[in-house]
Design an enzyme around this catalytic site. Sequence first.
Site, PDB file in Angstrom:
ATOM      1  N   SER A 162       0.817  -1.216   0.000  1.00  0.00           N
ATOM      2  CA  SER A 162       0.000   0.000   0.000  1.00  0.00           C
ATOM      3  C   SER A 162       0.850   1.266   0.000  1.00  0.00           C
ATOM      4  CB  SER A 162      -0.879  -0.050   1.252  1.00  0.00           C
ATOM      5  OG  SER A 162      -1.302   1.223   1.608  1.00  0.00           O
ATOM      6  N   TYR A 166      -1.875  -0.302  10.217  1.00  0.00           N
ATOM      7  CA  TYR A 166      -2.072  -0.932   8.909  1.00  0.00           C
ATOM      8  C   TYR A 166      -0.814  -0.768   8.046  1.00  0.00           C
ATOM      9  CZ  TYR A 166      -3.705  -1.249   4.038  1.00  0.00           C
ATOM     10  OH  TYR A 166      -3.823  -1.559   2.697  1.00  0.00           O
TER      11      TYR A 166
HETATM   12  N1  LIG Z   1      -8.647  -0.819  -1.931  1.00  0.00           N
HETATM   13  C1  LIG Z   1      -7.582  -0.052  -1.794  1.00  0.00           C
HETATM   14  O1  LIG Z   1      -7.657   1.173  -1.951  1.00  0.00           O
HETATM   15  C2  LIG Z   1      -6.240  -0.654  -1.469  1.00  0.00           C
HETATM   16  C3  LIG Z   1      -5.113   0.184  -1.446  1.00  0.00           C
HETATM   17  C4  LIG Z   1      -3.872  -0.357  -1.123  1.00  0.00           C
HETATM   18  C5  LIG Z   1      -3.760  -1.709  -0.845  1.00  0.00           C
HETATM   19  N2  LIG Z   1      -4.874  -2.491  -0.851  1.00  0.00           N
HETATM   20  C6  LIG Z   1      -4.720  -3.895  -0.522  1.00  0.00           C
HETATM   21  O2  LIG Z   1      -5.346  -4.686  -1.514  1.00  0.00           O
HETATM   22  C7  LIG Z   1      -5.869  -5.875  -0.909  1.00  0.00           C
HETATM   23  C8  LIG Z   1      -7.344  -6.044  -1.269  1.00  0.00           C
HETATM   24  O3  LIG Z   1      -8.046  -4.905  -0.783  1.00  0.00           O
HETATM   25  P1  LIG Z   1      -9.603  -4.676  -1.053  1.00  0.00           P
HETATM   26  O4  LIG Z   1      -9.817  -3.212  -1.149  1.00  0.00           O
HETATM   27  O5  LIG Z   1     -10.074  -5.582  -2.126  1.00  0.00           O
HETATM   28  O6  LIG Z   1     -10.197  -5.125   0.350  1.00  0.00           O
HETATM   29  P2  LIG Z   1     -11.404  -6.135   0.708  1.00  0.00           P
HETATM   30  O7  LIG Z   1     -11.625  -5.988   2.185  1.00  0.00           O
HETATM   31  O8  LIG Z   1     -12.562  -5.890  -0.170  1.00  0.00           O
HETATM   32  O9  LIG Z   1     -10.752  -7.554   0.386  1.00  0.00           O
HETATM   33  C9  LIG Z   1      -9.946  -8.241   1.293  1.00  0.00           C
HETATM   34  C10 LIG Z   1     -10.489  -9.648   1.435  1.00  0.00           C
HETATM   35  O10 LIG Z   1      -9.655 -10.361   2.354  1.00  0.00           O
HETATM   36  C11 LIG Z   1     -10.487 -11.201   3.139  1.00  0.00           C
HETATM   37  N3  LIG Z   1      -9.818 -11.492   4.401  1.00  0.00           N
HETATM   38  C12 LIG Z   1      -9.580 -10.643   5.442  1.00  0.00           C
HETATM   39  N4  LIG Z   1      -8.981 -11.311   6.445  1.00  0.00           N
HETATM   40  C13 LIG Z   1      -8.830 -12.604   6.030  1.00  0.00           C
HETATM   41  C14 LIG Z   1      -8.296 -13.759   6.629  1.00  0.00           C
HETATM   42  N5  LIG Z   1      -7.803 -13.736   7.873  1.00  0.00           N
HETATM   43  N6  LIG Z   1      -8.314 -14.924   5.920  1.00  0.00           N
HETATM   44  C15 LIG Z   1      -8.829 -14.976   4.664  1.00  0.00           C
HETATM   45  N7  LIG Z   1      -9.354 -13.890   4.048  1.00  0.00           N
HETATM   46  C16 LIG Z   1      -9.356 -12.722   4.723  1.00  0.00           C
HETATM   47  C17 LIG Z   1     -11.749 -10.382   3.345  1.00  0.00           C
HETATM   48  O11 LIG Z   1     -12.861 -11.187   3.715  1.00  0.00           O
HETATM   49  C18 LIG Z   1     -11.904  -9.688   2.006  1.00  0.00           C
HETATM   50  O12 LIG Z   1     -12.782 -10.405   1.154  1.00  0.00           O
HETATM   51  C19 LIG Z   1      -5.596  -5.759   0.581  1.00  0.00           C
HETATM   52  O13 LIG Z   1      -4.412  -6.443   0.887  1.00  0.00           O
HETATM   53  C20 LIG Z   1      -5.406  -4.260   0.778  1.00  0.00           C
HETATM   54  O14 LIG Z   1      -4.586  -3.984   1.894  1.00  0.00           O
HETATM   55  C21 LIG Z   1      -6.102  -1.997  -1.168  1.00  0.00           C
END
Ligand SMILES: NC(=O)c1ccc[n+]([C@@H]2O[C@H](COP(=O)([O-])OP(=O)(O)OC[C@H]3O[C@@H](n4cnc5c(N)ncnc54)[C@H](O)[C@@H]3O)[C@@H](O)[C@H]2O)c1
Length: 313
Positions: free
Chosen positions: A127, A152
């Site tokens: 991130s 985070y």
């Molecule tokens: N959306 C953004 O703006 C953004 C920015 C930077 C990084 N990210 C990273 O991208 C990735 C996806 O983000 P997103 O926005 O799709 O979030 P999201 O919350 O929609 O998706 C994350 C998924 O991980 C699952 N999860 C959480 N804990 C878990 C566990 N212990 N075991 C199994 N599954 C688990 C959740 O149920 C969820 O479906 C993450 O790693 C996030 O940190 C996202």
Amino acid sequence: MIILITGGAGFIGSTLADKLLINNNRIIVIDNFDDNYDIKLKEKNISHNLANPNYKLYRGDICDKKFINEVFKKETPDVVVHLASCVSVRNSFKCPEKYLKTNILGTLNILEGMKNNNMQKIVFASSSSVYGNCRAENFRENLKLYKPISIYAMTKLSCEQLLYTYCTNYNINTVCLRLFTVFGPRQRPDLAIRKFTQNILNNKPVEIYGDGTSCRNYTYIDDVISVICSAISYDKTPFEIINIGGDRSVTLNDVVKTISKVLNKEPKIKKLPKQIGDVERTVCDNSKAEKLLNYSPQTDFETGIKNFIKWLK
Ligand SMILES: NC(=O)c1ccc[n+]([C@@H]2O[C@H](COP(=O)([O-])OP(=O)(O)OC[C@H]3O[C@@H](n4cnc5c(N)ncnc54)[C@H](O)[C@@H]3O)[C@@H](O)[C@H]2O)c1
């Protein structure tokens, strides 16, 4: 190819699965349907794929080492795309233990599973938050000082280092993508763009933390998905950390202006104090992504907002 996506029921993971299935890949998803937001949204993200013979869902927790080992013994993915994570900057202060456990120990379990079963390629969602309140004009991957200001962000930076250790010692080829705020259809309900749009539509006040001059480099979901696909195929070097951002940074005030322009509706604004852990600005330098992954953002901010609103409506 066989691709295992952790967190594959979430915003980015489910969109990635859809795209990879179109291209005849076999997709294995691990997700525990964490209740950080309405799990019905996650069920909806994946429901259309459940009958697809090329799609397999494992409901389970990446913190459960036994479960992860069992999946990795049964399945033989060519690549793991590791997206499962606790994801909110603000919530990371409410339950820091859960963030450290899921994000760091969960990632360790994935890496151990890969090591024990001779799997050699991982793409990790890091991130932009790892840059903290960086003063540089543009955020580049080779900046020397990282001072994350949220739990985070700290976990994401730790994961990058953990991945480096496993890459160096166990030949697990790694691409860490430092994603800058991702938006578009299926966006998480806790993120500003979705909250703002819903509140304007429902005549509720838009809550702005701080004076609205903080800015983010917003990245459209389709650009993120296509660059993850490039990272899956990338094989030139064993370990890379690569920024992935949109075409420019936008202030919070301009985010609200753009959404209200597209909705053709005046927002009611409620100003609130700045929140713990929120960085002042994110400014992405995409040149490394351009060079290594042939990346350049294709969707400008306003077009992305239009697409998002069309989907939300
Ligand atoms: N959306 C953004 O703006 C953004 C920015 C930077 C990084 N990210 C990273 O991208 C990735 C996806 O983000 P997103 O926005 O799709 O979030 P999201 O919350 O929609 O998706 C994350 C998924 O991980 C699952 N999860 C959480 N804990 C878990 C566990 N212990 N075991 C199994 N599954 C688990 C959740 O149920 C969820 O479906 C993450 O790693 C996030 O940190 C996202």
